[in-house]
Design an enzyme around this catalytic site. Sequence first.
Site: not given
Length: 254
Positions: A157, A144
């Site tokens: 995350y 990401s």
Amino acid sequence: MKCFDLGGKVALVTGGNGGIGLGMSRGLARAGARIMIAGRNAQKNAAAVADLSAIGVDCDSVVADLSRESDARSLAPRTLERFGRLDILVNNAGVPMRKLPQDHTTEDWRLVIDTNLSSAFWTCQSAYSEFRRLGAGKVINVGSHASILGAPFTTAYAASKGGLLQMTKSLACAWGRDNIQVNAILPGYIDTDMAKSARQEVPGTEERVLSRTPAGRWGTLDDCEGIAVFLASPASDFVTGTALLLDGGYAALG
């Protein structure tokens, strides 16, 4: 072009039943690869298989919870049982967690780390012997832009995705002489169901993303296809240990 042809290849895509994983699976299928989808939801798996089968290649799915080591380690053997080989591993399974760091529970942390990071390590380990047998292999880890950018609500995350990026580099160094290429894709804001929930939960997300992204739009599932084919195909045989941003230029602004 022959260098992008995946005919005869088999790809295992975790979290391939929706979002970025489904977009990547479509690209791999259109390039000729047979696809094994792994996901927790049997209905979504079946819908993804129907979607991919319409492209004209052989596809199947397996129900698996990637936060469980036993499930993650079973995927390569189950793919071999179904298709007889495994050439491409896409580690895309992941869960979000939008909380300030002080509000994370131990269970929150473990769920995110195990699903997003540990599962990728477990599946890579289980696929390694088949890659060695074939004399070649491709691993695509879906990180990401949180792998390289910080944000207040993404501690667990971002830690998982940052770890995935460093794991990619280490595996590339360890397995390069085995002709196994390991690379990462770092998506930014892609228009998925997960992104839609972020827009609802965090006011101003839509305006902030559009104003900062040089491309002036959100990414689409179609944008996920070509980059997956490149990293899965012979076109990238001398590309390993790298991370390609898929964010319309968002991270380029620093």
